[in-house]
Design an enzyme around this catalytic site. Structure first.
Site, mmCIF file in Angstrom:
data_model
loop_
_atom_site.group_PDB
_atom_site.id
_atom_site.type_symbol
_atom_site.label_atom_id
_atom_site.label_comp_id
_atom_site.label_asym_id
_atom_site.label_seq_id
_atom_site.Cartn_x
_atom_site.Cartn_y
_atom_site.Cartn_z
ATOM 1 N N CYS A 2 0.866 -1.185 0.000
ATOM 2 C CA CYS A 2 0.000 0.000 0.000
ATOM 3 C C CYS A 2 0.897 1.228 0.000
ATOM 4 O O CYS A 2 2.096 1.144 0.217
ATOM 5 C CB CYS A 2 -0.861 0.024 1.258
ATOM 6 S SG CYS A 2 -1.884 -1.409 1.434
ATOM 7 N N ARG A 27 1.608 1.602 -5.872
ATOM 8 C CA ARG A 27 1.706 0.626 -4.766
ATOM 9 C C ARG A 27 0.354 0.039 -4.394
ATOM 10 O O ARG A 27 0.265 -0.927 -3.631
ATOM 11 C CB ARG A 27 2.330 1.280 -3.527
ATOM 12 C CG ARG A 27 3.748 1.769 -3.698
ATOM 13 C CD ARG A 27 4.254 2.421 -2.415
ATOM 14 N NE ARG A 27 4.270 1.469 -1.327
ATOM 15 C CZ ARG A 27 5.288 0.624 -1.099
ATOM 16 N NH1 ARG A 27 6.329 0.627 -1.907
ATOM 17 N NH2 ARG A 27 5.260 -0.230 -0.097
ATOM 18 N N TRP A 74 -3.844 -1.523 -1.254
ATOM 19 C CA TRP A 74 -3.878 -2.752 -2.050
ATOM 20 C C TRP A 74 -4.358 -3.802 -1.075
ATOM 21 O O TRP A 74 -3.595 -4.277 -0.233
ATOM 22 C CB TRP A 74 -2.502 -3.086 -2.612
ATOM 23 C CG TRP A 74 -2.522 -4.310 -3.461
ATOM 24 C CD1 TRP A 74 -2.204 -5.594 -3.105
ATOM 25 C CD2 TRP A 74 -2.916 -4.390 -4.831
ATOM 26 N NE1 TRP A 74 -2.368 -6.445 -4.142
ATOM 27 C CE2 TRP A 74 -2.814 -5.755 -5.228
ATOM 28 C CE3 TRP A 74 -3.343 -3.466 -5.765
ATOM 29 C CZ2 TRP A 74 -3.127 -6.184 -6.507
ATOM 30 C CZ3 TRP A 74 -3.653 -3.916 -7.042
ATOM 31 C CH2 TRP A 74 -3.551 -5.243 -7.408
ATOM 32 N N ASN A 100 0.841 -0.404 6.219
ATOM 33 C CA ASN A 100 1.177 -1.249 5.081
ATOM 34 C C ASN A 100 1.798 -2.501 5.650
ATOM 35 O O ASN A 100 2.709 -2.445 6.458
ATOM 36 C CB ASN A 100 2.172 -0.537 4.156
ATOM 37 C CG ASN A 100 2.602 -1.447 3.000
ATOM 38 O OD1 ASN A 100 1.812 -2.269 2.545
ATOM 39 N ND2 ASN A 100 3.843 -1.327 2.568
ATOM 40 N N GLY A 101 1.295 -3.673 5.261
ATOM 41 C CA GLY A 101 1.857 -4.927 5.764
ATOM 42 C C GLY A 101 0.734 -5.855 6.188
ATOM 43 O O GLY A 101 -0.426 -5.653 5.838
ATOM 44 N N GLU A 478 6.211 -21.095 -20.370
ATOM 45 C CA GLU A 478 6.131 -19.732 -19.810
ATOM 46 C C GLU A 478 7.307 -18.882 -20.285
ATOM 47 O O GLU A 478 7.145 -17.700 -20.599
ATOM 48 C CB GLU A 478 6.078 -19.806 -18.287
ATOM 49 C CG GLU A 478 6.068 -18.469 -17.580
ATOM 50 C CD GLU A 478 4.931 -17.541 -18.001
ATOM 51 O OE1 GLU A 478 3.987 -18.004 -18.670
ATOM 52 O OE2 GLU A 478 5.024 -16.326 -17.709
ATOM 53 N N LYS A 482 6.796 -15.376 -22.287
ATOM 54 C CA LYS A 482 7.419 -14.109 -21.860
ATOM 55 C C LYS A 482 8.176 -13.472 -23.012
ATOM 56 O O LYS A 482 8.074 -12.274 -23.261
ATOM 57 C CB LYS A 482 8.362 -14.356 -20.679
ATOM 58 C CG LYS A 482 7.649 -14.498 -19.362
ATOM 59 C CD LYS A 482 7.158 -13.176 -18.863
ATOM 60 C CE LYS A 482 5.809 -13.059 -18.289
ATOM 61 N NZ LYS A 482 4.721 -13.875 -18.623
ATOM 62 N N GLU A 485 5.755 -12.029 -25.586
ATOM 63 C CA GLU A 485 5.032 -10.851 -25.104
ATOM 64 C C GLU A 485 5.909 -9.619 -25.070
ATOM 65 O O GLU A 485 5.473 -8.511 -25.369
ATOM 66 C CB GLU A 485 4.584 -11.091 -23.653
ATOM 67 C CG GLU A 485 3.505 -12.076 -23.435
ATOM 68 C CD GLU A 485 3.090 -12.061 -21.984
ATOM 69 O OE1 GLU A 485 2.053 -11.472 -21.698
ATOM 70 O OE2 GLU A 485 3.815 -12.611 -21.150
ATOM 71 N N HIS A 501 9.849 -35.165 -32.745
ATOM 72 C CA HIS A 501 8.581 -35.413 -33.454
ATOM 73 C C HIS A 501 8.159 -34.206 -34.281
ATOM 74 O O HIS A 501 6.976 -33.937 -34.413
ATOM 75 C CB HIS A 501 7.482 -35.756 -32.420
ATOM 76 C CG HIS A 501 7.807 -36.969 -31.613
ATOM 77 N ND1 HIS A 501 7.852 -38.237 -32.137
ATOM 78 C CD2 HIS A 501 8.163 -37.088 -30.310
ATOM 79 C CE1 HIS A 501 8.190 -39.091 -31.189
ATOM 80 N NE2 HIS A 501 8.381 -38.438 -30.078
ATOM 81 N N LYS A 600 -3.316 -5.765 -19.227
ATOM 82 C CA LYS A 600 -2.950 -6.401 -17.951
ATOM 83 C C LYS A 600 -4.045 -7.356 -17.505
ATOM 84 O O LYS A 600 -3.794 -8.372 -16.893
ATOM 85 C CB LYS A 600 -2.729 -5.333 -16.876
ATOM 86 C CG LYS A 600 -2.179 -5.887 -15.572
ATOM 87 C CD LYS A 600 -0.843 -6.566 -15.770
ATOM 88 C CE LYS A 600 -0.407 -7.376 -14.576
ATOM 89 N NZ LYS A 600 0.731 -8.253 -14.868
HETATM 90 C C1 AGP Z 1 0.887 -12.852 -18.747
HETATM 91 O O1 AGP Z 1 2.206 -12.305 -18.946
HETATM 92 C C2 AGP Z 1 -0.071 -12.388 -19.812
HETATM 93 N N1 AGP Z 1 -0.176 -10.981 -19.702
HETATM 94 C C3 AGP Z 1 -1.392 -13.137 -19.870
HETATM 95 O O2 AGP Z 1 -1.130 -14.377 -20.479
HETATM 96 C C4 AGP Z 1 -2.112 -13.413 -18.529
HETATM 97 O O3 AGP Z 1 -1.390 -14.362 -17.805
HETATM 98 C C5 AGP Z 1 -3.502 -13.990 -18.842
HETATM 99 O O4 AGP Z 1 -4.225 -12.996 -19.514
HETATM 100 C C6 AGP Z 1 -4.249 -14.418 -17.578
HETATM 101 O O5 AGP Z 1 -4.435 -13.315 -16.749
HETATM 102 P P1 AGP Z 1 -4.991 -13.573 -15.256
HETATM 103 O O6 AGP Z 1 -3.907 -14.307 -14.532
HETATM 104 O O7 AGP Z 1 -5.225 -12.207 -14.719
HETATM 105 O O8 AGP Z 1 -6.239 -14.376 -15.367
#
Ligand code: AGP
Length: 605
Positions: A2, A27, A74, A100-101, A478, A482, A485, A501, A600
């Site tokens: 926070c 924050r 938060w 905060n905490g 993953e 990354k 993205e 394969h 996001k």
């Molecule tokens: C993660 O880097 C991506 N931005 C995206 O794949 C994300 O993980 C996905 O949209 C799921 O989001 P959520 O965890 O908020 O459900």
């Protein structure tokens, strides 16, 4: 995480506090509030939502006063509502506090305090306001000192009282607090961006410090002894300060992963006795489950994939994983007594929400693992487990991913224990391993320059392949996600055994192949895969254990990971892959905090 700010000086406290809160919004931003002492009267306003909503709420109010505190929240305990927003006050309405905490023992304290005090919120913080009230006859600073002895956990606390309007009392244990020293005015805050406009002179409080702050005098005590803390000159701009001095939120959040992991598991286990506890989860339901179905999207799906390996190996329970956008249109047949687990850092992903709606009636029990208190998914299932990663500003999920894994590892251990699939010795050992993860992540992070150098070598390549076996395969997925993205480079994750394969047709001298290659029971198999690629002039980037110098003859570049038991490798292997994606994206001049086309939280179809 926070945002906290306190002000005492000669100017209008409200203006300086609102300005500071806006600089702290990174924050936390689900609710905000202020308390100002105006002519010995304590005035408080709070609002759910962002700071702009609070400003709108008080825009026509006449609020003078040169002493006050503010908070942007938060949520960790209690949904984001006006009542749960800070500042909190005691029953007399004279003492106000921002925090905060996490106060770990707030529940037992609240049970005792409820006999004498009327509570108005669900937060852990309000407990502290009433603790101070019980001691306030001894003066504010002594009341704070005595109250602190009763709490366990992490806190940054800032307290004011209308009966003592010449001071602020602040206390720090585990959560940051910094004092900004201006000309006849003093700020105390979670972070320096809130006061950098007014002063660059700062004192960083240390754990155990209690500061008595007057506009022209600051005294700091630790263990009841007065201490001196160095006054530092801050060289950052406000923007730099919001990122903790890092160039991007994404790197700052990767660097926060040890803390995020620790905060997420705080108070949930004790390795000395093998105890594991999840609040708001029906343990008896967990004990009787016979199937598990995990639903998520994107990075959260990769966390689900790691969990699949864990649950099936540790608990012996059939575990299936589903991509939200797929199962929402399917006709899934759930097995007997199926536990549904939903993973979503935002708690708002529409595909995951709709997927859960599609099967919730057949769920024997359901648990949401989310990072946002009060989010849609946090309210839809039987139980909820929060990842305490704090706000994640970078679009790419980094610290929320490691926090999801933290919860899933502990949940797998908890279920294995309930099912008597693991003995107490192994439980304690596994918990000891979880306890040391933050320090092992820190070791990897301290080596990030080496990963940056590898990024500088390969950032111009057009295709990357990532390989992992067994529980490391989801980490290959993953790592590839990354990179896609953050750098817009095409990358795919594959089971290493799947290479022959088909994907091996892609291999030539232009393709970097990232192998997650721990020295474990499958190491020889991975080495064979590496040899097959080398024979076709493929580039090999290997993640392996520090003690593995055999790899030096085989790989073009090696990223060393601290040794750890093989089931726990994903918790470490993902860190260098996040850093690799970050540094490649930066090298390509991409806005890694806001990559093109991404949001996001994907709340649209
Ligand atoms: C993660 O880097 C991506 N931005 C995206 O794949 C994300 O993980 C996905 O949209 C799921 O989001 P959520 O965890 O908020 O459900």
């Amino acid at each position: 995480m926070c945002g906290i700010i306190g002000y005492i000086g000669n100017d209008n406290a409200l203006d300086k506090i609102l300005y500071g809160l806006k600089r702290l919004e990174y924050r936390g931003y689900d609710s905000a509030g202020i308390s100002i002492i105006d002519d010995k009267k304590l005035i408080r306003y709070r609002s759910r939502g962002r700071i702009e909503d609070l400003i709108e709420k008080i825009k026509d109010k006449k609020i003078n006063g040169t002493l006050g505190i503010g908070h942007t929240r938060w949520a960790t305990h209690g949904k984001p509502t006006d009542e749960n927003a800070h500042p909190h006050i005691d029953c007399s309405g004279k003492i106000s506090i921002v925090h905060n905490g996490i106060i770990e023992n707030y529940f037992e304290l609240k049970e005792k305090l409820k006999k004498k005090h009327k509570f108005s919120s669900e937060t852990d913080t309000e407990v502290f306001a009433h603790l101070i009230e019980d001691f306030i006859k001894e003066g504010l600073e002594n009341a704070v000192k005595k109250s602190i002895l009763k709490i366990k956990g992490m806190y940054a606390l800032v307290i004011i009282s209308s009966d003592e309007p010449d001071k602020i009392v602040a206390a720090r244990q585990g959560s940051p607090l910094v004092i900004g020293i201006g000309e006849s005015e003093v700020f105390v805050s979670s972070d320096i961006p809130s006061f950098l406009k007014y002063t660059k002179k700062a004192i960083f409080l240390e754990d155990g410090d209690i500061a008595i702050i007057k506009k022209d005098k600051i005294r700091i005590f630790n263990n009841n002894k007065e201490v001196k803390r160095q006054i530092r000159n801050i060289k950052w701009t406000e923007k730099q300060a919001q990122k903790g001095g890092f160039p991007h939120f994404m790197l700052k959040e990767i660097m926060e992963e040890p803390q995020a992991f620790e905060d997420t598991l705080m108070g949930k286990f004790d390795e000395r006795y093998g105890n594991i506890k999840f609040e708001n989860i029906d343990i008896m339901k967990l004990k009787s489950i016979e199937n598990i179905r995990i639903i998520a999207c994107g990075t959260s799906y990769h966390a689900a994939y790691v969990a699949k390996y864990l649950f099936e190996k540790w608990t012996g329970i059939n575990t299936q994983i589903e991509i939200g956008s797929e199962i929402r249109y399917a006709n899934p047949v759930l097995g007997e007594k199926t536990l549904i687990i939903i993973i979503s850092q935002s708690g708002e992903t529409i595909d995951t929400i709709e997927a859960f709606k599609n099967i919730k009636n057949n769920a024997y029990y359901s648990i949401a693992i989310v990072n946002v208190v009060g989010s849609t998914l946090s309210r839809m299932l039987h139980g909820v487990i929060y990842t305490h990663a704090g706000p994640e500003i970078g679009v790419a999920a980094t610290k929320t991913f490691i926090s999801q894994l933290a919860v899933l590892y502990l949940l797998a251990l908890c279920i294995a224990k309930l099912k008597n699939k693991i003995n107490i010795k192994d439980i304690k050992n596994s918990l000891r391993i979880l306890r040391k993860i933050p320090s092992l992540i820190k070791q990897i992070l301290s080596n990030r320059r080496q990963i940056e150098k590898i990024a500088e070598k390969y950032y111009n390549h057009k295709d990357f392949l990532y390989y992992g076996r067994n529980i490391n395969y989801p980490i290959a997925l993953e790592g590839a996600l990354k990179l896609k993205e953050i750098s817009y480079i095409h990358a795919e994750g594959y089971p290493a055994g799947e290479m022959k394969h088909g994907p091996i047709a892609l291999v030539d001298e232009k393709v970097p192949n990232v192998f997650i290659a721990p020295q474990n029971s499958l190491y020889e198999k991975v080495i064979n895969n590496i040899e097959e690629i080398k024979a076709r002039n493929g580039i090999i980037i290997a993640l392996t254990n520090r003690s593995n110098n055999e790899m030096e003859k085989k790989a073009n570049d090696i990223i060393y990971i601290p040794d750890i038991e093989e089931d726990f490798y994903p918790l470490l292997a993902i860190i260098p892959l996040q850093l690799l994606a970050y540094y490649i994206g930066v090298k390509k001049g991409i806005d890694v905090d806001k990559p093109r086309n991404l949001a996001k939280s994907v709340t649209v179809e």
